[in-house]
Design a protein around this motif. Sequence first.
Motif, PDB file in Angstrom:
ATOM      1  N   ALA A   1      22.689  73.627  25.747  1.00  0.00           N
ATOM      2  CA  ALA A   1      23.725  73.139  26.659  1.00  0.00           C
ATOM      3  C   ALA A   1      25.014  73.932  26.493  1.00  0.00           C
ATOM      4  O   ALA A   1      25.426  74.256  25.381  1.00  0.00           O
ATOM      5  CB  ALA A   1      23.998  71.661  26.397  1.00  0.00           C
ATOM      6  N   SER A   2      25.662  74.238  27.605  1.00  0.00           N
ATOM      7  CA  SER A   2      27.018  74.784  27.536  1.00  0.00           C
ATOM      8  C   SER A   2      27.951  73.649  27.106  1.00  0.00           C
ATOM      9  O   SER A   2      27.581  72.470  27.177  1.00  0.00           O
ATOM     10  CB  SER A   2      27.443  75.318  28.898  1.00  0.00           C
ATOM     11  N   PRO A   3      29.171  73.948  26.655  1.00  0.00           N
ATOM     12  CA  PRO A   3      30.081  72.861  26.252  1.00  0.00           C
ATOM     13  C   PRO A   3      30.263  71.795  27.330  1.00  0.00           C
ATOM     14  O   PRO A   3      30.251  70.599  27.034  1.00  0.00           O
ATOM     15  CB  PRO A   3      31.385  73.603  25.956  1.00  0.00           C
ATOM     16  N   LYS A   4      30.407  72.213  28.589  1.00  0.00           N
ATOM     17  CA  LYS A   4      30.620  71.229  29.651  1.00  0.00           C
ATOM     18  C   LYS A   4      29.366  70.427  29.962  1.00  0.00           C
ATOM     19  O   LYS A   4      29.454  69.324  30.517  1.00  0.00           O
ATOM     20  CB  LYS A   4      31.120  71.930  30.918  1.00  0.00           C
ATOM     21  N   ALA A   5      28.195  70.955  29.621  1.00  0.00           N
ATOM     22  CA  ALA A   5      26.941  70.243  29.871  1.00  0.00           C
ATOM     23  C   ALA A   5      26.523  69.401  28.676  1.00  0.00           C
ATOM     24  O   ALA A   5      25.475  68.761  28.704  1.00  0.00           O
ATOM     25  CB  ALA A   5      25.826  71.234  30.214  1.00  0.00           C
ATOM     26  N   ASN A   6      27.341  69.404  27.632  1.00  0.00           N
ATOM     27  CA  ASN A   6      27.075  68.564  26.465  1.00  0.00           C
ATOM     28  C   ASN A   6      27.513  67.135  26.779  1.00  0.00           C
ATOM     29  O   ASN A   6      28.587  66.910  27.335  1.00  0.00           O
ATOM     30  CB  ASN A   6      27.851  69.111  25.259  1.00  0.00           C
ATOM     31  N   GLY A   7      26.687  66.165  26.421  1.00  0.00           N
ATOM     32  CA  GLY A   7      26.983  64.778  26.755  1.00  0.00           C
ATOM     33  C   GLY A   7      28.259  64.247  26.133  1.00  0.00           C
ATOM     34  O   GLY A   7      28.796  63.222  26.586  1.00  0.00           O
ATOM     35  N   PHE A   8      28.775  64.934  25.091  1.00  0.00           N
ATOM     36  CA  PHE A   8      29.998  64.481  24.437  1.00  0.00           C
ATOM     37  C   PHE A   8      31.255  65.155  25.010  1.00  0.00           C
ATOM     38  O   PHE A   8      32.361  64.880  24.546  1.00  0.00           O
ATOM     39  CB  PHE A   8      29.930  64.761  22.933  1.00  0.00           C
ATOM     40  N   PHE A   9      31.085  66.032  25.992  1.00  0.00           N
ATOM     41  CA  PHE A   9      32.236  66.753  26.549  1.00  0.00           C
ATOM     42  C   PHE A   9      33.216  65.757  27.169  1.00  0.00           C
ATOM     43  O   PHE A   9      32.847  64.914  27.991  1.00  0.00           O
ATOM     44  CB  PHE A   9      31.776  67.759  27.597  1.00  0.00           C
ATOM     45  N   GLY A  10      34.472  65.855  26.762  1.00  0.00           N
ATOM     46  CA  GLY A  10      35.492  64.970  27.306  1.00  0.00           C
ATOM     47  C   GLY A  10      35.596  63.632  26.613  1.00  0.00           C
ATOM     48  O   GLY A  10      36.425  62.788  27.009  1.00  0.00           O
ATOM     49  N   SER A  11      34.773  63.390  25.564  1.00  0.00           N
ATOM     50  CA  SER A  11      34.849  62.117  24.845  1.00  0.00           C
ATOM     51  C   SER A  11      36.168  62.019  24.092  1.00  0.00           C
ATOM     52  O   SER A  11      36.788  63.022  23.739  1.00  0.00           O
ATOM     53  CB  SER A  11      33.691  61.995  23.851  1.00  0.00           C
ATOM     54  N   LYS A  12      36.567  60.794  23.802  1.00  0.00           N
ATOM     55  CA  LYS A  12      37.793  60.569  23.063  1.00  0.00           C
ATOM     56  C   LYS A  12      37.528  60.668  21.562  1.00  0.00           C
ATOM     57  O   LYS A  12      36.436  60.404  21.091  1.00  0.00           O
ATOM     58  CB  LYS A  12      38.362  59.193  23.403  1.00  0.00           C
ATOM     59  N   GLY A  13      38.547  61.043  20.835  1.00  0.00           N
ATOM     60  CA  GLY A  13      38.461  61.051  19.385  1.00  0.00           C
ATOM     61  C   GLY A  13      37.605  62.182  18.845  1.00  0.00           C
ATOM     62  O   GLY A  13      37.452  63.246  19.461  1.00  0.00           O
TER      63      GLY A  13
END
Length: 493
Positions: free
Chosen positions: A302-314
Amino acid sequence: MIKRAEHRIFISSLYIGSEESEIVRGFFFSKDRGISLKVYQLDVISHELSVKPQLHAYFHLDLHRSTRPGASSTAKLLLPLLTTFPSRVHVSMFRSPSLRGLMAKIVPPRFNEGWGTWHAKIYGVDNDVIISGANLNKSYFTNRQDRYLHFNDQPLFAQYCYDFLQTFAKFSFRLHSTSDTTVISPHSFIQDDYILQWPDPHIHPHHIHEKVREALTEFQSSRRVASQIQLDTNEDSFKSKQRVFIFPIIQAGQFAIREEETVLQTLFRRVNALTSGYFSLYQPYQKIILGSRSVDCRIVAASPKANGFFGSKGISGRIPEGYTHFEKRFMRAVGRAGRLWKEAASGNFKGIQLWEWDKPAWTYHAKGIWLSPSSKALPILTLFGSTNLNSRSAHLDTELSFVMVLPSHQMDAEQDVHKSVDDIPATACSPQDDLSSETESSTEASQDTALNLRERLQHEIDNIRMNASTWKGARRDVRFSTKLMLWFLKGML
């Protein structure tokens, strides 16, 4: 599948999603609107249970993930179904014994999954089974790429999956309503409005390691013969059969069950392509890939943007950046080993290639391996299931995966095949065809069916690569604080 259920529904997942009440139990394709996803509520299973008194439903989930605080937890979600059908709905929740003592008391929800989860993904009804890496929530049915392999009318394969889940149910907490106080026993506990009952009062849930290891060893030993999937031709005049071998692989590192490592150390010596949504290949697997100079390996992550944790808080928001760090470290090792992807004198490409998957507004969660005799040949083997092929899968999570070996007697004669399937190590067990009693025409039809299945696996690879491009991680910065976080978390990613 659920609507066709007659005797049993068995579902194994990390959790069942509840965001915006999108509880997924099934879906259909609307004929009048083209292909559109429709999400069902618990009514689907509830209705089938109400009209079929012989039907039972079994859920096998991760305790920590399924009991997160809040009204939308999986446990609370299942309570109405459990209360309505108390004798026919069975909910088992596995809790990793690696988190125990003082740490079990102080580690907050969401972070407690770092010490291991129940990760097997099995969706079965009677003798039908779907094996996947996906969980049951909205994103997987809308904009998250994963793999789903459906085995229809395979009693031996379905029974193996069901028995595997029942084996672990003996070491899992069982969900009950607080109205059923008779189930309270030693090591059980009440949480919110439900009871989590421990089934064996003679052993503490933190000290099950040896018993689980013994149970799994006995379970696998009694089922050592590979499952055989019969391939029917589409031709009514032939109805010939050909076997495909399915080998189950249990990886439960915390219980000293390491079948995945044994199998993958063999497969990586002949690997052609692999993919993982979270690229942090287990170090022993990396060493095998780097040291096998005769094997070419194309990797999709996965690219960073396609990672399920992209944009998560903390802290979790740093996870995509953490995988970039792992990728950089791996590609530096590829360069030092002289294995960078390049064109050979023959015109073929050789070495190790890393691509990144990226599709606007989508995330990537697919995992697996495809093995081909050469870069121009169709796959003859695939690994599928729950494993992410990383250190966490090897040591912490409880995984169930399978190796499927395809009939290969008609080995791409028209293609540039430099290696025979016979070169695969014996442990991969390329099957022998059992067609001696068939006519020549039916044999050809069966071969065509096997070839079609290999073509479908190739199509799966092509679809994944369609949204993949050259890895760009070398140009991405990784902050020191992220590296420090990775050092602290060690094998938890």
